[in-house]
Design a protein around this motif. Structure first.
Motif, mmCIF file in Angstrom:
data_model
loop_
_atom_site.group_PDB
_atom_site.id
_atom_site.type_symbol
_atom_site.label_atom_id
_atom_site.label_comp_id
_atom_site.label_asym_id
_atom_site.label_seq_id
_atom_site.Cartn_x
_atom_site.Cartn_y
_atom_site.Cartn_z
ATOM 1 N N ASP A 36 0.826 -1.201 0.000
ATOM 2 C CA ASP A 36 0.000 0.000 0.000
ATOM 3 C C ASP A 36 0.862 1.253 0.000
ATOM 4 O OD1 ASP A 36 -2.302 -1.462 -0.014
ATOM 5 O OD2 ASP A 36 -2.643 -1.332 2.146
ATOM 6 N N GLN A 37 1.974 1.225 0.690
ATOM 7 C CA GLN A 37 2.835 2.385 0.760
ATOM 8 C C GLN A 37 3.526 2.637 -0.578
ATOM 9 O OE1 GLN A 37 5.329 1.336 4.028
ATOM 10 N NE2 GLN A 37 3.841 1.951 5.572
ATOM 11 N N LYS A 38 3.761 1.589 -1.358
ATOM 12 C CA LYS A 38 4.428 1.740 -2.641
ATOM 13 C C LYS A 38 3.496 2.277 -3.711
ATOM 14 C CE LYS A 38 7.758 -1.960 -1.847
ATOM 15 N NZ LYS A 38 8.183 -3.282 -2.251
ATOM 16 N N VAL A 39 2.177 2.087 -3.537
ATOM 17 C CA VAL A 39 1.220 2.557 -4.522
ATOM 18 C C VAL A 39 1.154 4.075 -4.427
ATOM 19 C CG1 VAL A 39 -1.196 2.536 -5.209
ATOM 20 C CG2 VAL A 39 -0.124 0.448 -4.388
ATOM 21 N N SER A 40 1.408 4.727 -5.539
ATOM 22 C CA SER A 40 1.387 6.182 -5.531
ATOM 23 C C SER A 40 0.080 6.671 -6.136
ATOM 24 C CB SER A 40 2.568 6.739 -6.319
ATOM 25 O OG SER A 40 2.467 6.345 -7.664
ATOM 26 N N THR A 41 -0.327 7.835 -5.720
ATOM 27 C CA THR A 41 -1.533 8.426 -6.266
ATOM 28 C C THR A 41 -1.169 9.155 -7.547
ATOM 29 O OG1 THR A 41 -1.183 10.403 -4.947
ATOM 30 C CG2 THR A 41 -2.605 8.706 -4.011
ATOM 31 N N PRO A 42 -2.098 9.228 -8.466
ATOM 32 C CA PRO A 42 -1.806 9.936 -9.705
ATOM 33 C C PRO A 42 -1.550 11.413 -9.411
ATOM 34 C CG PRO A 42 -4.118 9.322 -9.601
ATOM 35 C CD PRO A 42 -3.442 8.695 -8.434
ATOM 36 N N PRO A 43 -0.692 12.056 -10.192
ATOM 37 C CA PRO A 43 -0.348 13.441 -9.905
ATOM 38 C C PRO A 43 -1.523 14.401 -10.053
ATOM 39 C CG PRO A 43 0.603 12.754 -11.988
ATOM 40 C CD PRO A 43 -0.009 11.541 -11.352
ATOM 41 N N HIS A 44 -2.475 14.097 -10.941
ATOM 42 C CA HIS A 44 -3.604 14.986 -11.159
ATOM 43 C C HIS A 44 -4.895 14.182 -11.095
ATOM 44 C CE1 HIS A 44 -0.918 18.192 -12.301
ATOM 45 N NE2 HIS A 44 -0.290 17.344 -13.097
ATOM 46 N N ALA A 45 -5.843 14.708 -10.373
ATOM 47 C CA ALA A 45 -7.147 14.068 -10.316
ATOM 48 C C ALA A 45 -7.984 14.546 -11.496
ATOM 49 C CB ALA A 45 -7.842 14.415 -9.010
ATOM 50 N N ILE A 46 -8.937 13.750 -11.877
ATOM 51 C CA ILE A 46 -9.822 14.111 -12.972
ATOM 52 C C ILE A 46 -11.069 14.754 -12.378
ATOM 53 C CG2 ILE A 46 -11.221 13.233 -14.872
ATOM 54 C CD1 ILE A 46 -9.215 10.907 -15.068
ATOM 55 N N SER A 47 -11.384 15.948 -12.828
ATOM 56 C CA SER A 47 -12.570 16.659 -12.345
ATOM 57 C C SER A 47 -13.782 16.155 -13.112
ATOM 58 C CB SER A 47 -12.400 18.155 -12.549
ATOM 59 O OG SER A 47 -11.266 18.617 -11.857
ATOM 60 N N LEU A 48 -14.702 15.516 -12.405
ATOM 61 C CA LEU A 48 -15.867 14.944 -13.066
ATOM 62 C C LEU A 48 -17.144 15.729 -12.838
ATOM 63 C CD1 LEU A 48 -15.259 11.171 -12.299
ATOM 64 C CD2 LEU A 48 -14.777 12.408 -14.398
ATOM 65 N N MET A 49 -17.247 16.440 -11.719
ATOM 66 C CA MET A 49 -18.488 17.151 -11.421
ATOM 67 C C MET A 49 -18.222 18.313 -10.479
ATOM 68 S SD MET A 49 -20.276 14.487 -8.768
ATOM 69 C CE MET A 49 -21.485 15.636 -8.184
ATOM 70 N N ILE A 50 -19.198 19.197 -10.400
ATOM 71 C CA ILE A 50 -19.140 20.318 -9.469
ATOM 72 C C ILE A 50 -20.151 20.007 -8.362
ATOM 73 C CG2 ILE A 50 -19.438 22.795 -9.172
ATOM 74 C CD1 ILE A 50 -19.053 23.062 -12.235
ATOM 75 N N THR A 51 -19.691 19.898 -7.146
ATOM 76 C CA THR A 51 -20.583 19.566 -6.038
ATOM 77 C C THR A 51 -21.363 20.795 -5.604
ATOM 78 O OG1 THR A 51 -18.949 20.073 -4.337
ATOM 79 C CG2 THR A 51 -18.937 17.821 -5.229
ATOM 80 N N ASN A 52 -22.414 20.575 -4.825
ATOM 81 C CA ASN A 52 -23.210 21.688 -4.316
ATOM 82 C C ASN A 52 -22.364 22.623 -3.457
ATOM 83 O OD1 ASN A 52 -25.562 20.918 -5.590
ATOM 84 N ND2 ASN A 52 -26.240 19.640 -3.877
ATOM 85 N N ARG A 53 -21.466 22.043 -2.693
ATOM 86 C CA ARG A 53 -20.576 22.864 -1.853
ATOM 87 C C ARG A 53 -19.679 23.740 -2.741
ATOM 88 N NH1 ARG A 53 -19.290 24.060 3.574
ATOM 89 N NH2 ARG A 53 -17.356 25.199 3.397
ATOM 90 N N GLN A 54 -19.169 23.165 -3.805
ATOM 91 C CA GLN A 54 -18.321 23.920 -4.723
ATOM 92 C C GLN A 54 -19.123 25.010 -5.432
ATOM 93 O OE1 GLN A 54 -16.833 20.680 -7.047
ATOM 94 N NE2 GLN A 54 -15.191 20.202 -5.600
#
Length: 87
Positions: A36-54
């Motif tokens: 789990d520690q070796k798995v890296s997160t992607p550098p950029h997330a994909i924006s799929l939607m605008i939430t009500n809070r946003q």
């Protein structure tokens, strides 16, 4: 006395099996954690939607409801500063 020795041997075998099982579980947990520690997160997330809070945050920034409806999620997240890479 022989029967007592058999019971003792069965008890010791059961105890040894329990210790071996505990060691295997600990090793598996350590291995899983290191994977789990070796798995890296992607550098950029994909924006799929605008939430009500946003949407509320965009209105606070001065955008009209019409402008927010026409925005793509990438644009909205950019205005909110959500596309900035984490350091």
């Amino acid at each position: 006395m022989v029967e007592g020795d058999d019971d003792l041997l069965r008890f010791l075998d059961r105890d040894a099996a329990g210790v071996a099982f505990s060691e295997r579980v600990a090793n598996a947990t350590d291995t899983a954690m290191s994977v789990d520690q070796k798995v890296s997160t992607p550098p950029h997330a994909i924006s799929l939607m605008i939430t009500n809070r946003q949407r509320a945050d965009l209105r606070t920034l001065g955008f009209s409801e019409h402008a927010i409806r026409r925005m793509t999620p990438v644009e909205a997240h950019g205005h909110l500063g959500l596309n900035k890479p984490e350091r």
